[in-house]
Enzyme design. Structure first.
Site, PDB file in Angstrom:
ATOM      1  N   GLU A   1       3.572   4.188  -0.396  1.00  0.00           N
ATOM      2  CA  GLU A   1       4.473   4.647  -1.465  1.00  0.00           C
ATOM      3  C   GLU A   1       5.299   5.812  -0.939  1.00  0.00           C
ATOM      4  OE1 GLU A   1       2.128   5.670  -4.885  1.00  0.00           O
ATOM      5  OE2 GLU A   1       1.255   3.648  -5.023  1.00  0.00           O
ATOM      6  N   PRO A   2       6.349   6.196  -1.689  1.00  0.00           N
ATOM      7  CA  PRO A   2       7.179   7.313  -1.209  1.00  0.00           C
ATOM      8  C   PRO A   2       6.350   8.576  -0.939  1.00  0.00           C
ATOM      9  CG  PRO A   2       8.293   6.183  -2.989  1.00  0.00           C
ATOM     10  CD  PRO A   2       6.932   5.550  -2.879  1.00  0.00           C
TER      11      PRO A   2
ATOM     12  N   GLU B   1       0.135   0.687  10.085  1.00  0.00           N
ATOM     13  CA  GLU B   1      -1.329   0.519  10.096  1.00  0.00           C
ATOM     14  C   GLU B   1      -2.026   1.747  10.686  1.00  0.00           C
ATOM     15  OE1 GLU B   1      -2.953  -3.328  10.743  1.00  0.00           O
ATOM     16  OE2 GLU B   1      -1.071  -4.336  10.299  1.00  0.00           O
TER      17      GLU B   1
ATOM     18  N   GLY C   1      18.990   0.700  33.999  1.00  0.00           N
ATOM     19  CA  GLY C   1      20.199   1.530  34.026  1.00  0.00           C
ATOM     20  C   GLY C   1      21.031   1.295  32.769  1.00  0.00           C
ATOM     21  N   GLY C   2      22.360   1.260  32.912  1.00  0.00           N
ATOM     22  CA  GLY C   2      23.252   1.091  31.755  1.00  0.00           C
ATOM     23  C   GLY C   2      22.977  -0.204  31.011  1.00  0.00           C
TER      24      GLY C   2
ATOM     25  N   TRP D   1       8.504   0.149   2.290  1.00  0.00           N
ATOM     26  CA  TRP D   1       8.264  -0.332   3.656  1.00  0.00           C
ATOM     27  C   TRP D   1       7.374  -1.567   3.677  1.00  0.00           C
ATOM     28  CZ3 TRP D   1      11.040   0.009   7.623  1.00  0.00           C
ATOM     29  CH2 TRP D   1      11.743   1.187   7.931  1.00  0.00           C
TER      30      TRP D   1
ATOM     31  N   LEU E   1       0.830  -1.214   0.000  1.00  0.00           N
ATOM     32  CA  LEU E   1       0.000   0.000   0.000  1.00  0.00           C
ATOM     33  C   LEU E   1       0.866   1.266   0.000  1.00  0.00           C
ATOM     34  CD1 LEU E   1      -2.916   1.112   0.214  1.00  0.00           C
ATOM     35  CD2 LEU E   1      -2.707   0.973   2.693  1.00  0.00           C
TER      36      LEU E   1
ATOM     37  N   THR F   1       6.412  -4.983   4.502  1.00  0.00           N
ATOM     38  CA  THR F   1       6.794  -6.106   5.360  1.00  0.00           C
ATOM     39  C   THR F   1       6.587  -7.415   4.597  1.00  0.00           C
ATOM     40  OG1 THR F   1       6.109  -4.854   7.306  1.00  0.00           O
ATOM     41  CG2 THR F   1       6.324  -7.241   7.591  1.00  0.00           C
TER      42      THR F   1
HETATM   43  C1  FAD Z   1       8.157  -1.356  10.447  1.00  0.00           C
HETATM   44  C2  FAD Z   1       7.206  -0.887   9.393  1.00  0.00           C
HETATM   45  C3  FAD Z   1       6.486  -1.815   8.654  1.00  0.00           C
HETATM   46  C4  FAD Z   1       5.599  -1.387   7.648  1.00  0.00           C
HETATM   47  N1  FAD Z   1       4.930  -2.330   6.887  1.00  0.00           N
HETATM   48  C5  FAD Z   1       4.134  -1.915   5.863  1.00  0.00           C
HETATM   49  C6  FAD Z   1       3.500  -2.861   4.998  1.00  0.00           C
HETATM   50  O1  FAD Z   1       3.627  -4.078   5.169  1.00  0.00           O
HETATM   51  N2  FAD Z   1       2.752  -2.393   3.964  1.00  0.00           N
HETATM   52  C7  FAD Z   1       2.575  -1.075   3.733  1.00  0.00           C
HETATM   53  O2  FAD Z   1       1.885  -0.718   2.782  1.00  0.00           O
HETATM   54  N3  FAD Z   1       3.168  -0.131   4.543  1.00  0.00           N
HETATM   55  C8  FAD Z   1       3.935  -0.531   5.583  1.00  0.00           C
HETATM   56  N4  FAD Z   1       4.552   0.393   6.408  1.00  0.00           N
HETATM   57  C9  FAD Z   1       4.369   1.816   6.131  1.00  0.00           C
HETATM   58  C10 FAD Z   1       3.483   2.498   7.164  1.00  0.00           C
HETATM   59  O3  FAD Z   1       2.170   2.053   7.047  1.00  0.00           O
HETATM   60  C11 FAD Z   1       3.628   4.016   6.943  1.00  0.00           C
HETATM   61  O4  FAD Z   1       4.960   4.363   7.293  1.00  0.00           O
HETATM   62  C12 FAD Z   1       2.631   4.797   7.793  1.00  0.00           C
HETATM   63  O5  FAD Z   1       1.318   4.618   7.319  1.00  0.00           O
HETATM   64  C13 FAD Z   1       2.946   6.303   7.794  1.00  0.00           C
HETATM   65  O6  FAD Z   1       3.141   6.778   6.500  1.00  0.00           O
HETATM   66  P1  FAD Z   1       4.461   7.639   6.161  1.00  0.00           P
HETATM   67  O7  FAD Z   1       5.641   6.881   6.634  1.00  0.00           O
HETATM   68  O8  FAD Z   1       4.426   8.015   4.734  1.00  0.00           O
HETATM   69  O9  FAD Z   1       4.330   8.926   7.059  1.00  0.00           O
HETATM   70  P2  FAD Z   1       3.493  10.268   6.715  1.00  0.00           P
HETATM   71  O10 FAD Z   1       2.118   9.914   6.293  1.00  0.00           O
HETATM   72  O11 FAD Z   1       4.322  11.116   5.814  1.00  0.00           O
HETATM   73  O12 FAD Z   1       3.415  10.939   8.134  1.00  0.00           O
HETATM   74  C14 FAD Z   1       4.477  11.720   8.693  1.00  0.00           C
HETATM   75  C15 FAD Z   1       3.968  12.330   9.993  1.00  0.00           C
HETATM   76  O13 FAD Z   1       2.846  13.192   9.719  1.00  0.00           O
HETATM   77  C16 FAD Z   1       1.733  12.808  10.519  1.00  0.00           C
HETATM   78  N5  FAD Z   1       0.504  13.021   9.777  1.00  0.00           N
HETATM   79  C17 FAD Z   1       0.227  12.701   8.476  1.00  0.00           C
HETATM   80  N6  FAD Z   1      -1.042  13.038   8.184  1.00  0.00           N
HETATM   81  C18 FAD Z   1      -1.591  13.556   9.301  1.00  0.00           C
HETATM   82  C19 FAD Z   1      -2.874  14.052   9.647  1.00  0.00           C
HETATM   83  N7  FAD Z   1      -3.886  14.075   8.765  1.00  0.00           N
HETATM   84  N8  FAD Z   1      -3.078  14.500  10.913  1.00  0.00           N
HETATM   85  C20 FAD Z   1      -2.069  14.468  11.833  1.00  0.00           C
HETATM   86  N9  FAD Z   1      -0.832  13.984  11.575  1.00  0.00           N
HETATM   87  C21 FAD Z   1      -0.604  13.523  10.327  1.00  0.00           C
HETATM   88  C22 FAD Z   1       1.956  11.320  10.799  1.00  0.00           C
HETATM   89  O14 FAD Z   1       1.251  10.899  11.966  1.00  0.00           O
HETATM   90  C23 FAD Z   1       3.456  11.274  10.976  1.00  0.00           C
HETATM   91  O15 FAD Z   1       3.789  11.634  12.281  1.00  0.00           O
HETATM   92  C24 FAD Z   1       5.420  -0.010   7.415  1.00  0.00           C
HETATM   93  C25 FAD Z   1       6.146   0.928   8.182  1.00  0.00           C
HETATM   94  C26 FAD Z   1       7.029   0.497   9.147  1.00  0.00           C
HETATM   95  C27 FAD Z   1       7.802   1.502   9.943  1.00  0.00           C
END
Ligand code: FAD
Length: 387
Positions: free
Chosen positions: A134-135, A371, A347-348, A163, A132, A165
């Site tokens: 994307e960059p 999620e 601690g340490g 990202w 799901l 998994t």
């Molecule tokens: C260990 C790990 C496993 C993962 N596994 C998967 C996977 O299997 N499949 C998959 O598709 N993705 C996966 N992900 C991706 C993950 O779902 C996303 O990283 C997550 O949804 C956040 O998106 P982003 O990293 O683009 O952050 P962004 O959406 O860019 O968010 C950056 C910050 O802005 C805040 N923010 C954004 N919009 C709002 C809003 N409307 N209101 C308030 N705050 C906001 C966020 O809370 C965050 O603090 C994984 C990520 C990690 C770290």
């Protein structure tokens, strides 16, 4: 440690307690011996897939009709607490493979798709991943750009996911791509894409992950990948609904996994506080240490209750998005506080992988993000309470 805290829930039926203890025995026998090593070596442990399959856990929540074990939502949270307390990597694998991918195929796939994928996924012969993020599309899923262009006999995919998994080890990618970017969420469709197709390139995520280091996190690029028409899941434009339903169901596993991390943080803190002596006595004798243990304990009880409440409401068919948001929000934040306290209390020694506290702290950060981040859960809950 008090038995009622160690056991999943004193309110559980004898059958559920028995089930919890079975999963615990499995986790201690098969997962615990490798949990620290795979984190340090940053390797996914392939053997755990067959071990989970042998226990019927890969198809845990799926119906027996498709080869699953037919777990109830309460069994699911109990199992994810037990596995999460021992190995966050295994719980994460399971939550994606079964919770996000196989469950979605069971719910939205047609008869051929269910027949093709679910048996092999329950047996561990096929591994699933959920494509799901994307960059440029994370929290804002509807803005995803991965494109599915219709062809004479199917679709041509271009774009990339990050990202993901299980992304590097998966046989099937549940991919979300848009047929028409101008339609926003209504343009998104879901596809089951075999990972060996020409034009798919999978690489490890750059950098060193903070936590879940024994998991496989991949960047997946799609360069004019041809897929057949029968790869479509549901109907064209239904992908956003399918993705949200998968995440909705999956958040319960994340919340239960957080309870497991919380419990592990408390357990290792109690063991350490009883053993470590300073000023001529075990540090457990100091009231400030006891206060930390008390805070961790009461939050563990609350966290488990909110997660079990959600599971019970799911069983009654009355669970809402707000219920789930509350469960994920509270359990992950409470576990993060507990893991932070566990490191401090050591601690340490808390700063070293010789003790589990630092791994718990690093792993829980992932549960606060994926999620739907903590802020997104607050947004969902805010909308729910405002009606
Ligand atoms: C260990 C790990 C496993 C993962 N596994 C998967 C996977 O299997 N499949 C998959 O598709 N993705 C996966 N992900 C991706 C993950 O779902 C996303 O990283 C997550 O949804 C956040 O998106 P982003 O990293 O683009 O952050 P962004 O959406 O860019 O968010 C950056 C910050 O802005 C805040 N923010 C954004 N919009 C709002 C809003 N409307 N209101 C308030 N705050 C906001 C966020 O809370 C965050 O603090 C994984 C990520 C990690 C770290």
């Amino acid at each position: 440690m008090n038995e009622d805290l160690v056991l999943p829930d004193s309110d559980l039926s004898p059958e559920l307690r028995e089930f919890a203890l079975q999963v615990r025995d499995f986790a201690h026998a098969k997962l615990a011996p490798h949990a620290r090593r795979i984190d340090e070596e940053r390797t996914f442990r392939a053997e755990s897939v067959a071990e989970l399959a042998n226990e019927g856990m890969l198809g845990g929540t799926l119906s027996p009709d498709v080869g699953g074990s037919g777990w109830s939502p309460l069994q699911r949270v109990v199992a994810h607490e037990e596995i999460g307390a021992v190995c966050g990597n295994t719980r994460g694998f399971l939550a994606v493979h079964t919770g996000l991918v196989a469950s979605t195929i069971e719910r939205y796939g047609n008869a051929e798709q269910r027949e093709r994928w679910l048996g092999p996924m329950c047996r561990g012969d096929s591994i699933g991943c959920f494509g799901l993020t994307e960059p440029d599309a994370g929290s804002d899923v509807a803005s995803l750009a991965c494109h599915a262009e219709p062809t004479d006999d199917g679709y041509r995919l271009t774009g990339q996911k990050i990202w993901i998994t299980n992304g590097g080890i998966a046989d099937v990618i549940l991919l979300f791509a848009t047929l028409d970017p101008s339609k926003g969420k209504d343009g998104i469709s879901a596809f089951l894409v075999e990972s060996h197709r020409n034009g798919i390139r999978r690489t490890r995520m750059p950098g060193v992950d903070l936590g879940h280091r024994g998991s496989d996190h991949a960047r997946i690029k799609f360069d004019n990948v041809e897929i057949p028409g029968d790869a479509l899941v549901g109907s064209p434009g239904q992908g956003f609904e399918i993705a949200m339903a998968g995440l909705h169901a999956g958040r319960l596993s994340v919340a239960a996994g957080a309870v497991g991390i919380h419990r592990a943080a408390l357990a290792c803190s109690i063991a350490f506080a009883n053993k470590r002596e300073q000023f001529g006595r075990p540090i457990a004798k100091f009231q400030m240490v006891q206060e930390r243990l008390a805070d961790m304990t009461v939050e563990l009880i609350a966290s488990r209750q909110i997660v079990h409440r959600c599971a019970r409401r799911r069983m009654e068919g009355i669970e809402t998005a707000g219920d789930l948001a509350a469960a994920k929000l509270y359990s992950t934040e409470a576990a993060a506080r507990a893991a932070d306290q566990a490191v401090m209390l050591h601690g340490g020694r808390g700063y070293s992988s010789e003790f589990p506290a630092e791994r718990l702290l690093r792993d829980i950060m992932g549960l606060r993000i994926y999620e739907g981040t903590t802020m997104i859960q607050k947004a969902i809950l805010g909308r729910a309470v405002l009606g």
